[in-house]
Design an enzyme around this catalytic site. Structure first.
Site, PDB file in Angstrom:
ATOM      1  N   ASP A 161       0.835  -1.200   0.000  1.00  0.00           N
ATOM      2  CA  ASP A 161       0.000   0.000   0.000  1.00  0.00           C
ATOM      3  C   ASP A 161       0.877   1.260   0.000  1.00  0.00           C
ATOM      4  O   ASP A 161       1.878   1.327   0.717  1.00  0.00           O
ATOM      5  CB  ASP A 161      -0.895   0.046   1.240  1.00  0.00           C
ATOM      6  N   ASP A 190      -0.682  -2.936  -5.180  1.00  0.00           N
ATOM      7  CA  ASP A 190      -1.906  -3.151  -4.406  1.00  0.00           C
ATOM      8  C   ASP A 190      -2.654  -1.817  -4.307  1.00  0.00           C
ATOM      9  O   ASP A 190      -2.764  -1.103  -5.287  1.00  0.00           O
ATOM     10  CB  ASP A 190      -1.569  -3.731  -3.034  1.00  0.00           C
ATOM     11  N   ASP A 194      -5.391   2.419   1.865  1.00  0.00           N
ATOM     12  CA  ASP A 194      -6.157   1.329   2.474  1.00  0.00           C
ATOM     13  C   ASP A 194      -6.340   1.513   3.967  1.00  0.00           C
ATOM     14  O   ASP A 194      -5.433   1.991   4.669  1.00  0.00           O
ATOM     15  CB  ASP A 194      -5.453  -0.012   2.237  1.00  0.00           C
ATOM     16  N   ARG A 243     -12.135   0.217  -6.818  1.00  0.00           N
ATOM     17  CA  ARG A 243     -11.886   0.610  -5.430  1.00  0.00           C
ATOM     18  C   ARG A 243     -11.597   2.120  -5.318  1.00  0.00           C
ATOM     19  O   ARG A 243     -10.512   2.528  -4.926  1.00  0.00           O
ATOM     20  CB  ARG A 243     -10.754  -0.190  -4.799  1.00  0.00           C
TER      21      ARG A 243
END
Length: 526
Positions: A161, A190, A194, A243
């Site tokens: 992340d 990724d 997050d 996302r």
């Protein structure tokens, strides 16, 4: 299977790259807190002030950042770290100390509080190296670029992340940052932003997220629903597959964001999540809002958005786009004030304000970028116009009357706390007698008032015993039922808190001169 990101970022070498090594952390003569004040959900739960009021140090390597954290008196001593240059794996090593918990090859903000990390000078670039926040609170990250952090391939950065938060994280404000990758999961990347495992009260503002398969998530699985209260405003999501963000449970507020080239799905509200979506501009994208890749439904409230060349897929059992004519399916309350720019001007405003090295410009709803208040030379952030509950910094006394009105609710209640000094009692703080007192075993500790049933409290008074007046330094008031910080400040006296119904109220002494003596912990309904 998700297709690769359509456009690639070809990163140039950083213009101001500095040599690797531990170097020296330089103490600056005058503190310089992050410009402006926190907005959105980061203003709640006691507010987010970062290292305001603390020492300012300069760092040009990751090792120096770790050394600054480890050089504090305690893990909660306020600290502002000004970062300039390129931080990478080669110059980021573990540093040990009692006030830190760091690791090689990643910026580790772990088990700490009251820290600001801000880019200055020619800029700060975290190259192929992520910023991880773990078991921490009251953190500000501002004016930095984080790019090309991988979870597989080479180099590897502990999860992949760009900025990742997990494990009981509270009150984080990430502002004017640029987060970018150069591909999707198949290329080893990724998420850019997050949050998981009990992360709450976070704001992402005036930032750029681009060229990634995954923008970010809130919650790691359909059963991991302990996260929430996130605000995203005035951000650019550009060339993101999905996302943007993915919400599993919790509440999120998205306003005045510019979504461009969302390739597969955008705001994915699922597993009971609630998304309030106000005055955003969606452009050249697909399925920008809905519940995707699951049958566990989420909810949304939409208002004032522009959908410019947005394609919508047909509905299936596990694919529920909100369009082509998005309608609200829930009503979502927001506890803070906020000023909305018209959706039509969002692309222009975001282009002029979002990202690192943009001068920290903001907008107040007038569609006109401006410099926030206070200026960078001030040491304590002034709450912005959108903040509804200003929280005193750890060195600011809480004003109040000399005596609250009403009945002292502590009389007849229970009490407990952390380790107490010999010869003292928790009960001494609720007996109405100023000649008896409780003291912690050291210079810090906590004491609580508790009731058999839910009780409403709006203020408290901390009375010091004779001979110890002025000993109490910084403190926090906690909701003992949830652990939430209700307010913070310094010095004993009358303290006002948001009107709260609870069974346990905790006064936590963070610092003191000598051994503090709390003669009375009075509580009042107001």
């Amino acid at each position: 299977m998700k297709r690769p990101v359509a456009f690639r970022l070809h990163a140039a070498a950083a213009a101001m790259a500095l040599a690797a090594g531990t170097g020296v952390v330089l103490s600056m003569p005058q503190a310089s807190a992050a410009t402006g004040g926190a907005t959105g959900y980061a203003t709640q739960n006691g507010g987010t002030t970062g290292g305001a009021g603390g020492q300012t140090v300069r760092a040009t390597t990751g090792t120096q950042i770790h050394a600054a954290l480890c050089g504090r008196a305690t893990s909660s001593t306020p600290l502002i770290i000004q970062v300039e240059g390129t931080v990478n794996h080669a110059n980021t090593a573990k540093v040990s100390g009692t006030s830190c918990n760091t690791a090689d090859g990643v910026i580790e903000l772990k088990q700490i509080s009251n820290v600001t990390l801000v880019g200055v000078g020619a800029g700060a670039v975290f190259d192929q190296l992520g910023i991880h926040i773990r078991e921490s609170s009251n953190i500000i990250i501002q004016n930095v670029t984080v790019k090309n952090v991988k979870k597989s391939g080479s180099p590897i950065s502990n999860g992949g992340d760009a900025i990742g938060m997990e494990s009981s994280v509270r009150n984080v404000w990430v502002d004017h940052v640029t987060l970018e990758a150069s591909g999707g999961e198949s290329e080893g990347y990724d998420g850019l932003f997050d949050m998981k495992d009990d992360t709450k009260y976070v704001t992402l503002s005036y930032s750029i997220l681009r060229n990634s398969g995954r923008g970010g998530l809130v919650g790691s699985s359909e059963t991991e629903l302990s996260n929430g209260f996130i605000t995203y405003h005035h951000n650019l999501y550009d060339n993101i597959d999905s996302r943007a963000p993915l919400l599993r449970g919790g509440t999120a507020h998205m306003y005045n964001n510019h979504y461009r080239r969302i390739n597969e799905s955008g705001i994915n509200s699922r597993a009971g999540a609630h998304a309030k979506v106000d005055n955003n501009y969606f452009e050249d994208s697909k399925d920008v809002l809905g519940t995707f890749y699951t049958t566990a439904a989420g909810y949304w409230q939409v208002s004032g958005n522009v959908f410019d060349n947005v394609a919508w897929s047909a509905r299936t059992s596990d694919h529920n786009p909100a369009g082509p004519n998005p309608q609200s399916n829930a009503t979502i309350s927001i506890p803070y004030a906020f000023a909305l720019d018209s959706a039509g001007c969002v692309p222009d405003v975001v282009a002029r304000t979002a990202g690192a090295a943009k001068g920290l410009l903001v907008s107040d709803g007038s569609c006109t970028p401006q410099t926030p208040s206070p200026t960078p030379t001030q040491t304590t952030p002034t709450p912005s116009p959108t903040q509804t509950t200003p929280t005193p910094g750890p060195t600011t006394p809480t004003p109040g009357p000399t005596q609250p009105g009403g009945t002292n609710l502590s009389i007849g209640a229970g009490s407990d706390g952390s380790s107490k000094a010999d010869g003292t009692s928790y009960g001494n703080v609720r007996d109405g007698n100023l000649s008896t007192y409780w003291s912690p075993a050291g210079t810090t500790g906590s004491v609580s008032i508790k009731w058999a049933s839910a009780t409403t409290v709006s203020s408290l008074a901390i009375r010091e015993a004779a001979g110890a007046t002025g000993a109490i330094g910084s403190w926090k008031v906690l909701n003992g039922d949830t652990g939430a910080v209700l307010t913070s400040g310094s010095g004993a006296g009358v303290i006002t808190i948001p009107r709260t119904t609870l069974q346990k109220l905790t006064f936590q002494i963070v610092s003191s001169s000598g051994t503090p003596r709390v003669a009375e912990f009075e509580t009042y309904a107001g």
